[in-house]
Write a protein that holds these residues in place. Sequence first.
Motif, mmCIF file in Angstrom:
data_model
loop_
_atom_site.group_PDB
_atom_site.id
_atom_site.type_symbol
_atom_site.label_atom_id
_atom_site.label_comp_id
_atom_site.label_asym_id
_atom_site.label_seq_id
_atom_site.Cartn_x
_atom_site.Cartn_y
_atom_site.Cartn_z
ATOM 1 N N ASP A 1 0.832 -1.205 0.000
ATOM 2 C CA ASP A 1 0.000 0.000 0.000
ATOM 3 C C ASP A 1 0.868 1.256 0.000
ATOM 4 O OD1 ASP A 1 -2.630 -1.281 0.243
ATOM 5 O OD2 ASP A 1 -1.918 -1.904 2.198
ATOM 6 N N ALA B 1 2.131 1.788 -3.503
ATOM 7 C CA ALA B 1 1.079 2.326 -4.375
ATOM 8 C C ALA B 1 0.892 3.819 -4.124
ATOM 9 C CB ALA B 1 -0.230 1.578 -4.123
ATOM 10 N N THR B 2 0.916 4.225 -2.861
ATOM 11 C CA THR B 2 0.784 5.639 -2.513
ATOM 12 C C THR B 2 1.988 6.428 -2.995
ATOM 13 O OG1 THR B 2 -0.397 4.949 -0.531
ATOM 14 C CG2 THR B 2 0.344 7.212 -0.598
ATOM 15 N N TYR C 1 -5.041 4.749 -10.485
ATOM 16 C CA TYR C 1 -4.234 5.094 -9.309
ATOM 17 C C TYR C 1 -5.104 5.730 -8.231
ATOM 18 C CZ TYR C 1 -0.109 4.192 -12.134
ATOM 19 O OH TYR C 1 0.849 3.580 -12.921
ATOM 20 N N GLY D 1 -7.133 3.023 -6.580
ATOM 21 C CA GLY D 1 -6.250 2.226 -5.740
ATOM 22 C C GLY D 1 -5.858 2.947 -4.471
ATOM 23 N N LEU D 2 -5.647 4.264 -4.575
ATOM 24 C CA LEU D 2 -5.293 5.050 -3.400
ATOM 25 C C LEU D 2 -6.457 5.112 -2.420
ATOM 26 C CD1 LEU D 2 -2.950 6.678 -2.276
ATOM 27 C CD2 LEU D 2 -3.858 8.700 -3.419
ATOM 28 N N GLY E 1 -6.788 1.608 -0.856
ATOM 29 C CA GLY E 1 -5.652 1.022 -0.175
ATOM 30 C C GLY E 1 -5.285 1.618 1.160
ATOM 31 N N SER F 1 7.068 -1.501 -8.770
ATOM 32 C CA SER F 1 5.811 -1.875 -8.117
ATOM 33 C C SER F 1 6.078 -3.005 -7.127
ATOM 34 C CB SER F 1 4.782 -2.326 -9.155
ATOM 35 O OG SER F 1 5.252 -3.464 -9.845
ATOM 36 N N GLN G 1 -8.348 -5.531 -11.463
ATOM 37 C CA GLN G 1 -7.384 -6.606 -11.232
ATOM 38 C C GLN G 1 -7.600 -7.748 -12.228
ATOM 39 O OE1 GLN G 1 -4.899 -6.980 -9.121
ATOM 40 N NE2 GLN G 1 -5.133 -5.402 -7.567
#
Length: 425
Positions: free
Chosen positions: A35, A38-39, A193, A196-197, A200, A263, A419
Amino acid sequence: MDGPTGEVDAGARRRRWRLVGPGIVVAATGVGAGDLVATLVAGGRFGYALLWAAVVGCVVKIVLAEAVGRFHLATGSTLFAGWRSLGSWTTAYFGVYVLVWGFVYGASAMTASALPLAALFGGDLKPWAVGCGVAGLLLVGLGRYALFEKVVTVCVGVMFVVVVGLAVLLLVDRVPGAAGGFAQGLPEGSTVYTLGLIGGVGGTITMAAYGYWINAKGWRDSTWMRVMRWDNRVAYATTGVFVLAMVVVGAELVHAVGADITSGDAGLLDLDELLRERYGGVLSAVFLVGFFATSFSSLLGVWNGVSLMVADFWANLRAPAGQEASARVADGTAERSAPFRLFLLWLTFPPIALLFLDEPFGLIVAYGVLGSFFLPFLAVTLLLLLNSDRTPREHRSGPVSNVALAASGLLFLVLFVDQLTDLAG
C-alpha cells in the motif's frame, strides 16, 4: 471550581486516549508495504493532485470499520455468526477464500518484513523472511491480545514518526505546493491510481477482524458504542496522516527527481536508494526501520486477527443449526483453540515454499485479484446485516451509512474488475 473541574476533564481525556487500541491495530494491519508503494507511486507520478483521494479512502474505511464494530456491539454476536445467518454461500466463500489468501499472504508478509532487514544487515532474504514468520507465530501464539496490541502500537508509533518526519523534512519551504492537491481533479491517466489510493488506505480482510479485537479489548455490548467510534476515528485519522505523508514523499522526492519506483514491496528499497543518495546512510537506515515496522505490524495483525476469524468460523461451523458459538471468541478462549493455532501454522510454514520460487507472479496476481474481492463481500454483507432484524432497530444503518457502504462496495468491485483485467492482459 475551575481547578478541580479541569483536573477531572484532563483525567477523563487521558482515560479516553488509553482506550484507543483495536482501531490502531486494524488500521495499521491494513497498511502494508504494498500500500505504501502504491501511494508512493501515485505521488511520484501525479505529485499532489491525488491528496484528496487519500482523505476519501480514510473516510471509506472509517465507515466500514464502524459498521463492523457496530454489528458486534449491537448484537453481542460476531461477524461470522452474522454471515452464517445469511446462508451457506457466505460460509463456502470464506472457507475457500481464507485458505488461498492466507497461503499467498503468508509468503508476501514474510518477504515484506524481511526486505528492510536484509537491506540493513545483509544476508539472504529467505532466512530473514522465515525468521519474521516464526517471530510472528511465537508472539501471537504464546502471547495474548494485550501484548499483541502493545507491540503493534509500538510499530505504529515508529512508522508514523519515521514517515511523517521524512515528509516534514521534504516539505521544508514547499508547503504552498502541497495545498493544491485538495483542489485538483483527476490528472490524465490517473483513474486507476486514484481508485487504488482510495481503496488502499488500511483495507484488507483484517477490517472484518475489528469486531473480534474490540471483543478482546473487553467491549462486548452497545454501551461501548461511543468508545468504539472514537477509537475507529482516531485510528483512521492517524492512518490518513501517515498515507498523506507518503504522498508527500512521492511528490517531493520521487516526482522531483523523475525516478521510477518498482511496483510491489521492493519499491520501498528504491526509495531507500534515493534517500541514501540525497541524505546519506543514517536517514536511509531510519527509513528501513520504519519500513520494517510497517510490514511487521501487518504480519502480526493477520496472524492474530484472521486466526481469530478462522476459530470463530470453525466453532460456528460445528454449532447446531440456529445456534452460534460467539461466546468462545468473546471470552478469549479462541486464542487457545486448536483452529486458531492450526491457522497460525498454515500462515507460517506452508508459504515458506513460495519463498523458494524465483518468480511466483501467478500466485501474487491471484492474491491481488482474490484480495480485492473481499471488501465488496464485506460491504454487501454489512448492508444486509445492518438493515434487517438481525440488528436491533436503534443500531441499524441510516441513509448516510447505507449510501457510504454501497459506494464502498461499488468502489472495491471496480478495483476487482481492474485486477481481473490486468490478469487477462
